[in-house]
Design a protein around this motif. Structure first.
Motif, PDB file in Angstrom:
ATOM      1  N   UNK A   1       0.826  -1.210   0.000  1.00  0.00           N
ATOM      2  CA  UNK A   1       0.000   0.000   0.000  1.00  0.00           C
ATOM      3  C   UNK A   1       0.864   1.265   0.000  1.00  0.00           C
ATOM      4  N   UNK A   2       1.888   1.314   0.823  1.00  0.00           N
ATOM      5  CA  UNK A   2       2.746   2.505   0.869  1.00  0.00           C
ATOM      6  C   UNK A   2       3.457   2.720  -0.459  1.00  0.00           C
ATOM      7  N   UNK A   3       3.941   1.640  -1.049  1.00  0.00           N
ATOM      8  CA  UNK A   3       4.621   1.761  -2.337  1.00  0.00           C
ATOM      9  C   UNK A   3       3.654   2.177  -3.428  1.00  0.00           C
ATOM     10  N   UNK A   4       2.394   1.681  -3.356  1.00  0.00           N
ATOM     11  CA  UNK A   4       1.381   2.070  -4.339  1.00  0.00           C
ATOM     12  C   UNK A   4       1.052   3.550  -4.214  1.00  0.00           C
ATOM     13  N   UNK A   5       0.980   4.067  -2.988  1.00  0.00           N
ATOM     14  CA  UNK A   5       0.734   5.494  -2.788  1.00  0.00           C
ATOM     15  C   UNK A   5       1.896   6.310  -3.344  1.00  0.00           C
ATOM     16  N   UNK A   6       3.119   5.837  -3.138  1.00  0.00           N
ATOM     17  CA  UNK A   6       4.291   6.528  -3.689  1.00  0.00           C
ATOM     18  C   UNK A   6       4.241   6.532  -5.212  1.00  0.00           C
ATOM     19  N   UNK A   7       3.821   5.427  -5.803  1.00  0.00           N
ATOM     20  CA  UNK A   7       3.700   5.365  -7.258  1.00  0.00           C
ATOM     21  C   UNK A   7       2.600   6.299  -7.761  1.00  0.00           C
ATOM     22  N   UNK A   8       1.500   6.399  -7.012  1.00  0.00           N
ATOM     23  CA  UNK A   8       0.438   7.338  -7.387  1.00  0.00           C
ATOM     24  C   UNK A   8       0.950   8.771  -7.362  1.00  0.00           C
ATOM     25  N   UNK A   9       1.749   9.091  -6.366  1.00  0.00           N
ATOM     26  CA  UNK A   9       2.305  10.445  -6.271  1.00  0.00           C
ATOM     27  C   UNK A   9       3.240  10.752  -7.437  1.00  0.00           C
ATOM     28  N   UNK A  10       3.871   9.729  -7.974  1.00  0.00           N
ATOM     29  CA  UNK A  10       4.749   9.903  -9.137  1.00  0.00           C
ATOM     30  C   UNK A  10       3.971   9.901 -10.451  1.00  0.00           C
ATOM     31  N   UNK A  11       2.678   9.567 -10.387  1.00  0.00           N
ATOM     32  CA  UNK A  11       1.862   9.533 -11.593  1.00  0.00           C
ATOM     33  C   UNK A  11       1.869   8.194 -12.308  1.00  0.00           C
ATOM     34  N   UNK A  12       2.381   7.171 -11.672  1.00  0.00           N
ATOM     35  CA  UNK A  12       2.444   5.839 -12.271  1.00  0.00           C
ATOM     36  C   UNK A  12       1.223   5.037 -11.822  1.00  0.00           C
ATOM     37  N   UNK A  13       0.081   5.299 -12.468  1.00  0.00           N
ATOM     38  CA  UNK A  13      -1.194   4.746 -12.027  1.00  0.00           C
ATOM     39  C   UNK A  13      -1.312   3.245 -12.271  1.00  0.00           C
ATOM     40  N   UNK A  14      -0.821   2.767 -13.392  1.00  0.00           N
ATOM     41  CA  UNK A  14      -0.886   1.329 -13.683  1.00  0.00           C
ATOM     42  C   UNK A  14       0.030   0.555 -12.744  1.00  0.00           C
ATOM     43  N   UNK A  15       1.222   1.072 -12.522  1.00  0.00           N
ATOM     44  CA  UNK A  15       2.163   0.406 -11.612  1.00  0.00           C
ATOM     45  C   UNK A  15       1.606   0.369 -10.191  1.00  0.00           C
ATOM     46  N   UNK A  16       0.896   1.429  -9.794  1.00  0.00           N
ATOM     47  CA  UNK A  16       0.280   1.453  -8.463  1.00  0.00           C
ATOM     48  C   UNK A  16      -0.773   0.366  -8.339  1.00  0.00           C
ATOM     49  N   UNK A  17      -1.553   0.171  -9.402  1.00  0.00           N
ATOM     50  CA  UNK A  17      -2.567  -0.891  -9.376  1.00  0.00           C
ATOM     51  C   UNK A  17      -1.923  -2.265  -9.280  1.00  0.00           C
ATOM     52  N   UNK A  18      -0.861  -2.496 -10.045  1.00  0.00           N
ATOM     53  CA  UNK A  18      -0.190  -3.795  -9.982  1.00  0.00           C
ATOM     54  C   UNK A  18       0.495  -4.014  -8.635  1.00  0.00           C
ATOM     55  N   UNK A  19       0.949  -2.951  -8.013  1.00  0.00           N
ATOM     56  CA  UNK A  19       1.595  -3.066  -6.701  1.00  0.00           C
ATOM     57  C   UNK A  19       0.573  -3.421  -5.626  1.00  0.00           C
ATOM     58  N   UNK A  20      -0.583  -2.745  -5.665  1.00  0.00           N
ATOM     59  CA  UNK A  20      -1.611  -2.963  -4.648  1.00  0.00           C
ATOM     60  C   UNK A  20      -2.979  -2.710  -5.283  1.00  0.00           C
ATOM     61  N   UNK A  21      -3.641  -3.751  -5.787  1.00  0.00           N
ATOM     62  CA  UNK A  21      -4.893  -3.573  -6.530  1.00  0.00           C
ATOM     63  C   UNK A  21      -6.017  -2.887  -5.749  1.00  0.00           C
ATOM     64  N   UNK A  22      -5.986  -2.934  -4.444  1.00  0.00           N
ATOM     65  CA  UNK A  22      -7.058  -2.321  -3.653  1.00  0.00           C
ATOM     66  C   UNK A  22      -6.857  -0.824  -3.452  1.00  0.00           C
ATOM     67  N   UNK A  23      -5.827  -0.237  -4.080  1.00  0.00           N
ATOM     68  CA  UNK A  23      -5.548   1.179  -3.855  1.00  0.00           C
ATOM     69  C   UNK A  23      -6.678   2.063  -4.375  1.00  0.00           C
ATOM     70  N   UNK A  24      -7.266   1.720  -5.502  1.00  0.00           N
ATOM     71  CA  UNK A  24      -8.309   2.571  -6.067  1.00  0.00           C
ATOM     72  C   UNK A  24      -9.639   2.458  -5.329  1.00  0.00           C
ATOM     73  N   UNK A  25     -10.111   1.261  -4.972  1.00  0.00           N
ATOM     74  CA  UNK A  25     -11.324   1.224  -4.137  1.00  0.00           C
ATOM     75  C   UNK A  25     -11.111   1.888  -2.776  1.00  0.00           C
TER      76      UNK A  25
END
Length: 94
Positions: free
Chosen positions: A23-47
């Motif tokens: 989850x923390x890494x997915x949030x970091x990826x979201x902050x960088x604008x890497x939305x697909x990578x964030x989903x693959x890192x933690x699929x529950x990030x968007x819900x």
């Protein structure tokens, strides 16, 4: 940002990922604008983000069926967390 991330206690003690691992890494990826990578890192990030946004708006604005929406978003988030965890564990142990 990555140097300030908290380690997973469950993974340190038991050696197994927990439901929140990534989850923390997915949030970091979201902050960088890497939305697909964030989903693959933690699929529950968007819900989870959708749930948090709704709860924030619902704090200030009341909706007619807000309790049903909250329950639906919570169930969706938890199911996404559990299903992605099962898939991840199945891939790791196979």
């Amino acid at each position: 940002m990555e140097k300030y991330m908290l380690p997973c206690v469950n993974k340190k003690i038991l050696g197994i990922d927990c439901l929140g691992c990534g989850m923390q890494r997915a949030i970091a990826l979201l902050c960088k604008g890497e939305f697909t990578a964030a989903f693959y890192m933690y699929p529950a990030i968007y819900p989870l983000l959708l749930l948090l946004l709704f709860l924030g708006f619902n704090f200030f604005l009341k909706f007619k069926h807000d309790s049903i929406i909250k329950i639906g978003l919570m169930v969706t988030t938890v199911l996404t967390m559990i299903i992605s965890y099962i898939i991840k564990m199945k891939i790791i142990f196979n």
